[in-house]
Design a protein around this motif. Structure first.
Motif, PDB file in Angstrom:
ATOM      1  N   ILE A  67      36.007  -4.338  32.534  1.00 19.35           N
ATOM      2  CA  ILE A  67      34.777  -4.155  31.406  1.00 19.35           C
ATOM      3  C   ILE A  67      35.193  -4.749  29.826  1.00 19.35           C
ATOM      4  O   ILE A  67      36.415  -5.272  29.475  1.00 19.35           O
ATOM      5  CB  ILE A  67      35.051  -2.459  30.790  1.00 19.35           C
ATOM      6  CG1 ILE A  67      35.149  -1.873  32.272  1.00 19.35           C
ATOM      7  CG2 ILE A  67      35.155  -2.086  29.572  1.00 19.35           C
ATOM      8  CD1 ILE A  67      35.819   0.054  31.799  1.00 19.35           C
ATOM      9  N   ALA A  68      34.510  -5.434  29.613  1.00 16.28           N
ATOM     10  CA  ALA A  68      34.946  -6.626  28.273  1.00 16.28           C
ATOM     11  C   ALA A  68      34.551  -6.276  27.186  1.00 16.28           C
ATOM     12  O   ALA A  68      33.702  -6.049  27.505  1.00 16.28           O
ATOM     13  CB  ALA A  68      34.808  -8.152  29.092  1.00 16.28           C
ATOM     14  N   HIS A  69      35.156  -6.455  25.902  1.00 15.46           N
ATOM     15  CA  HIS A  69      34.370  -6.419  24.204  1.00 15.46           C
ATOM     16  C   HIS A  69      33.127  -7.886  24.858  1.00 15.46           C
ATOM     17  O   HIS A  69      33.292  -8.731  24.893  1.00 15.46           O
ATOM     18  CB  HIS A  69      36.148  -7.460  23.838  1.00 15.46           C
ATOM     19  CG  HIS A  69      36.367  -6.898  23.431  1.00 15.46           C
ATOM     20  ND1 HIS A  69      36.129  -5.398  22.274  1.00 15.46           N
ATOM     21  CD2 HIS A  69      37.835  -6.780  23.693  1.00 15.46           C
ATOM     22  CE1 HIS A  69      37.766  -4.744  21.970  1.00 15.46           C
ATOM     23  NE2 HIS A  69      39.101  -5.405  23.187  1.00 15.46           N
ATOM     24  N   LYS A  70      32.168  -7.191  23.964  1.00 18.57           N
ATOM     25  CA  LYS A  70      31.264  -8.097  24.657  1.00 18.57           C
ATOM     26  C   LYS A  70      31.141  -9.876  23.955  1.00 18.57           C
ATOM     27  O   LYS A  70      30.648 -10.412  24.062  1.00 18.57           O
ATOM     28  CB  LYS A  70      29.552  -7.283  23.184  1.00 18.57           C
ATOM     29  CG  LYS A  70      28.567  -7.823  23.709  1.00 18.57           C
ATOM     30  CD  LYS A  70      27.286  -6.523  23.179  1.00 18.57           C
ATOM     31  CE  LYS A  70      25.839  -6.982  23.175  1.00 18.57           C
ATOM     32  NZ  LYS A  70      24.685  -6.546  22.654  1.00 18.57           N
ATOM     33  N   ASP A  71      31.695 -10.115  22.099  1.00 24.77           N
ATOM     34  CA  ASP A  71      31.125 -10.984  22.130  1.00 24.77           C
ATOM     35  C   ASP A  71      32.433 -11.882  21.985  1.00 24.77           C
ATOM     36  O   ASP A  71      32.012 -13.448  22.549  1.00 24.77           O
ATOM     37  CB  ASP A  71      32.248 -10.528  20.351  1.00 24.77           C
ATOM     38  CG  ASP A  71      30.736  -9.943  19.521  1.00 24.77           C
ATOM     39  OD1 ASP A  71      29.748 -10.002  20.333  1.00 24.77           O
ATOM     40  OD2 ASP A  71      31.165  -8.767  18.867  1.00 24.77           O
ATOM     41  N   THR A  72      34.011 -11.405  22.684  1.00 25.93           N
ATOM     42  CA  THR A  72      35.062 -12.804  22.978  1.00 25.93           C
ATOM     43  C   THR A  72      34.978 -12.364  24.311  1.00 25.93           C
ATOM     44  O   THR A  72      35.794 -12.868  25.332  1.00 25.93           O
ATOM     45  CB  THR A  72      36.707 -11.459  22.503  1.00 25.93           C
ATOM     46  OG1 THR A  72      36.519 -10.362  23.198  1.00 25.93           O
ATOM     47  CG2 THR A  72      36.822 -11.194  21.242  1.00 25.93           C
ATOM     48  N   GLU A  73      34.176 -11.449  25.462  1.00 24.79           N
ATOM     49  CA  GLU A  73      34.320 -11.557  26.921  1.00 24.79           C
ATOM     50  C   GLU A  73      35.754 -10.831  27.414  1.00 24.79           C
ATOM     51  O   GLU A  73      36.521 -10.880  28.490  1.00 24.79           O
ATOM     52  CB  GLU A  73      33.774 -12.925  27.515  1.00 24.79           C
ATOM     53  CG  GLU A  73      32.168 -12.179  27.485  1.00 24.79           C
ATOM     54  CD  GLU A  73      31.627 -13.541  28.235  1.00 24.79           C
ATOM     55  OE1 GLU A  73      32.479 -13.753  29.056  1.00 24.79           O
ATOM     56  OE2 GLU A  73      30.237 -13.794  28.850  1.00 24.79           O
ATOM     57  N   GLU A  74      37.128 -10.233  25.971  1.00 22.66           N
ATOM     58  CA  GLU A  74      38.316 -10.340  26.617  1.00 22.66           C
ATOM     59  C   GLU A  74      38.216  -8.928  27.328  1.00 22.66           C
ATOM     60  O   GLU A  74      37.376  -8.438  27.321  1.00 22.66           O
ATOM     61  CB  GLU A  74      39.290 -10.471  25.830  1.00 22.66           C
ATOM     62  CG  GLU A  74      40.464 -10.279  25.733  1.00 22.66           C
ATOM     63  CD  GLU A  74      41.804  -9.737  24.662  1.00 22.66           C
ATOM     64  OE1 GLU A  74      42.160  -9.476  25.019  1.00 22.66           O
ATOM     65  OE2 GLU A  74      40.869 -10.707  24.071  1.00 22.66           O
ATOM     66  N   TYR A  75      38.851  -8.925  28.583  1.00 23.36           N
ATOM     67  CA  TYR A  75      39.837  -7.827  29.355  1.00 23.36           C
ATOM     68  C   TYR A  75      39.968  -6.638  28.307  1.00 23.36           C
ATOM     69  O   TYR A  75      40.735  -6.610  28.302  1.00 23.36           O
ATOM     70  CB  TYR A  75      40.617  -8.560  30.312  1.00 23.36           C
ATOM     71  CG  TYR A  75      40.955  -7.346  30.957  1.00 23.36           C
ATOM     72  CD1 TYR A  75      40.381  -7.166  32.318  1.00 23.36           C
ATOM     73  CD2 TYR A  75      41.920  -6.487  30.936  1.00 23.36           C
ATOM     74  CE1 TYR A  75      40.930  -6.472  33.504  1.00 23.36           C
ATOM     75  CE2 TYR A  75      42.423  -5.035  31.742  1.00 23.36           C
ATOM     76  CZ  TYR A  75      41.796  -4.999  33.414  1.00 23.36           C
ATOM     77  OH  TYR A  75      42.759  -4.243  34.564  1.00 23.36           O
TER      78      TYR A  75
END
Length: 181
Positions: A67-75
């Motif tokens: 599951i990651a932030h849409k904009d940053t792809e951060e975990y």
């Protein structure tokens, strides 16, 4: 590479750089007390790396997403199909939001709804199920919001914080999911 995109998050592949984020929660009691007994003992970096590498290489029965932030792809966390019973079309899910600051923001709900669409319409599963500790009220509310219903209760089978607690089995059938869409 297959990804599922929501309003604020994406469900994406596991990556080597996720290790640092996973290491932050695998030994955090406030996160792991809701999970399985594999977290009773400290998780070494090697343990976490083995799991991550197995997910990346596909050398594990568990199939899943970060599951990651849409904009940053951060975990943010993980949402996995920890078991799929293909003959009976039943998937068992496991979910963890890996940081306390991301709890209560609806990321789990959004992720589960994305996974439901994938599981029912792409994998053609008939049922999703999960186990949740009876004291995990936040998770139970999330699962109910996603349409899961309590199917049964295993009494006092999990020991945490000096007392025995129940495990609740929850499930959602494809036809029930379709009726709430």
């Amino acid at each position: 590479m297959y990804r599922l995109t929501g309003e604020r998050i994406i469900l994406r592949e596991y990556r080597q750089e996720d290790l640092i984020h996973m290491r932050k929660w695998v030994n955090d009691y406030e996160i792991t007390k809701y999970l399985s007994n594999i977290f009773l003992y400290p998780q070494s970096k090697v343990d976490t790396e083995k799991f991550l590498n197995a997910m990346i290489d596909g050398n594990i029965n568990t199939k899943g997403f970060v599951i990651a932030h849409k904009d940053t792809e951060e975990y943010i966390g993980q949402l996995d199909l920890i078991k799929i019973d293909w003959p009976n079309r039943v998937g068992t899910i496991g979910v963890v939001i890996g940081t306390k600051e991301n709890l209560g923001k609806g990321y789990g709900t959004e992720a589960i709804k994305l996974l439901q669409e994938f599981a029912f319409n792409k994998l053609n599963l008939n049922k999703l199920e999960l186990d949740v500790r009876s004291f995990n009220e936040r998770a139970i509310a999330c699962y109910k919001k996603c349409g899961f219903i309590e199917e049964g209760r295993i009494r006092e089978n999990f020991y945490v914080d000096g007392k025995y607690t129940d495990t609740i089995r929850m499930g959602l059938l494809k036809r029930e999911w379709k009726s709430i869409q």
